[in-house]
Scaffold this active site. Structure first.
Site, PDB file in Angstrom:
ATOM      1  N   HIS A   8      39.662  31.030  33.170  1.00 47.50           N
ATOM      2  CA  HIS A   8      38.401  31.858  33.689  1.00 47.50           C
ATOM      3  C   HIS A   8      38.557  33.331  32.743  1.00 47.50           C
ATOM      4  O   HIS A   8      40.046  33.927  31.976  1.00 47.50           O
ATOM      5  CB  HIS A   8      38.586  32.566  34.554  1.00 47.50           C
ATOM      6  N   HIS A  32      41.191  27.176  42.457  1.00 40.60           N
ATOM      7  CA  HIS A  32      40.231  27.455  42.267  1.00 40.60           C
ATOM      8  C   HIS A  32      40.208  27.162  41.162  1.00 40.60           C
ATOM      9  O   HIS A  32      39.088  27.646  40.590  1.00 40.60           O
ATOM     10  CB  HIS A  32      41.530  29.625  41.737  1.00 40.60           C
ATOM     11  N   HIS A  74      44.240  40.245  41.224  1.00 41.55           N
ATOM     12  CA  HIS A  74      43.206  40.928  41.460  1.00 41.55           C
ATOM     13  C   HIS A  74      43.548  41.167  42.504  1.00 41.55           C
ATOM     14  O   HIS A  74      44.137  41.441  43.285  1.00 41.55           O
ATOM     15  CB  HIS A  74      41.803  40.124  41.904  1.00 41.55           C
ATOM     16  N   ASP A 109      45.089  33.247  40.289  1.00 38.85           N
ATOM     17  CA  ASP A 109      44.073  33.711  41.626  1.00 38.85           C
ATOM     18  C   ASP A 109      43.985  32.381  42.793  1.00 38.85           C
ATOM     19  O   ASP A 109      42.871  31.951  43.674  1.00 38.85           O
ATOM     20  CB  ASP A 109      42.720  33.271  41.288  1.00 38.85           C
ATOM     21  N   ASP A 152      39.024  36.753  32.453  1.00 39.06           N
ATOM     22  CA  ASP A 152      38.730  37.819  32.887  1.00 39.06           C
ATOM     23  C   ASP A 152      40.841  37.236  33.069  1.00 39.06           C
ATOM     24  O   ASP A 152      40.921  38.264  32.923  1.00 39.06           O
ATOM     25  CB  ASP A 152      38.482  38.487  34.213  1.00 39.06           C
ATOM     26  N   HIS A 153      41.358  36.187  32.565  1.00 35.29           N
ATOM     27  CA  HIS A 153      43.017  35.928  32.587  1.00 35.29           C
ATOM     28  C   HIS A 153      43.295  35.742  31.620  1.00 35.29           C
ATOM     29  O   HIS A 153      44.150  35.770  30.439  1.00 35.29           O
ATOM     30  CB  HIS A 153      42.675  34.972  33.332  1.00 35.29           C
ATOM     31  N   HIS A 196      45.194  30.466  34.518  1.00 33.20           N
ATOM     32  CA  HIS A 196      44.027  29.841  34.402  1.00 33.20           C
ATOM     33  C   HIS A 196      42.881  30.322  33.403  1.00 33.20           C
ATOM     34  O   HIS A 196      42.820  31.591  32.732  1.00 33.20           O
ATOM     35  CB  HIS A 196      43.169  29.850  35.525  1.00 33.20           C
TER      36      HIS A 196
END
Length: 283
Positions: free
Chosen positions: A56, A110, A173, A134, A58-59, A54
């Site tokens: 975001h 998410h 995570h 996530d 941090d990904h 996805h």
């Protein structure tokens, strides 16, 4: 198929999946590209593709730099907001990397464009692998919802729960300890939660990852996969599965705030992850 588990940032995981015959490698959620390239070089493999679950920060933050370091790299995902995307994937699409099959599973909730990846090799004794980002984590899920609770329920109950029970779950995570503490609050009499929590506490003390789990294990202790179980319904005060899930997500967020009050830096990071702020542009 060999999977390298690579802890990055504060509590993220990125992965390097290696086809051991052809020595081709696929990255999943390449957040720290230079480290990924170093590991690929050390393993003696050729990195050809980056799969992103996805958009975001941090990904997906490393995609552009990874593409620069690896000319010709394919950057694949479902959401057009993913940086450096070279091709959008569709639900049910299948890819092939040597002997490794990849089935793309759209799992909104998410985020609305979240894609999970189910990998297997024919005629292999090794269990299949799910890279769930996530959408699903050990004893939890991505409880902040950009999509609807109904979407998240369908993703978990219809799409992911029906995969083979021996499937290894590689999530995005290291939230296992807090997830299980919340699961114990939801189901205080669940012996599977209690045993997994004790195991996770030992892993945390030893600073060892808790991934992967298996799908069959998740069905025993993950409250977000147990929304039709009576203790979970009683905890939420709801009976309709999507409503149970919605309350669980809200209560999980409250639990996180109670246990770990966010510092300003962490608040800013979450704002970036959730798309409330824009990531700094690279010069």
């Amino acid at each position: 198929m060999k999977v390298k588990v690579i802890p990055v940032l504060e509590d993220n995981y990125m992965y390097l999946v290696i086809e051991e015959r052809t020595r081709e490698a696929v990255a999943v959620d390449a957040a720290v590209p230079k480290r990924l390239v170093e590991i690929a070089s050390r393993e003696g493999v050729t990195l050809t593709t980056a799969l992103t679950t996805h958009h975001h920060w941090d990904h997906a933050r490393g995609n552009a730099e990874l593409a620069r370091l690896q000319p010709g790299l394919a950057v694949l995902g479902a959401d057009p907001r993913i940086g450096a995307l070279t091709r959008r994937l569709a639900h049910g699409e299948e890819l092939l990397f040597g002997a490794i099959h990849v089935r793309c599973l759209l799992t909104p909730g998410h985020t609305t464009g979240h894609m999970s990846y189910f990998l297997w090799e024919d005629d292999s004794p090794d269990p299949p692998a799910l890279f769930s980002g996530d959408a699903l984590s050990v004893a939890g899920c991505g409880w902040y919802l950009e999509g609807s609770a109904q979407q998240m329920y369908q993703s978990l109950a219809a799409t992911l729960s029906n995969l083979p029970p021996q499937t290894k779950v590689f999530c995005g995570h290291e939230h296992t300890l807090s997830n299980l503490e919340f699961a114990q609050k939801v189901e205080p009499c669940n012996d599977h939660v209690r045993a997994k929590l004790a195991w996770a506490q030992k892993r945390d003390e030893d600073d060892v990852p808790t991934v992967p789990s298996t799908l069959s294990e998740e069905l025993l202790y993950n409250p977000f996969l147990r929304v039709q179980e009576e203790p979970v319904r009683q905890f939420t005060g709801r009976t309709a599965p999507a409503q149970v899930l919605e309350v669980l997500c809200r209560e999980r967020a409250n639990f996180q705030r109670t246990c770990e009050p966010l510092q300003p830096q962490a608040q800013a990071l979450l704002a970036l992850q959730w798309g409330l702020l824009s990531a700094p542009q690279q010069k």
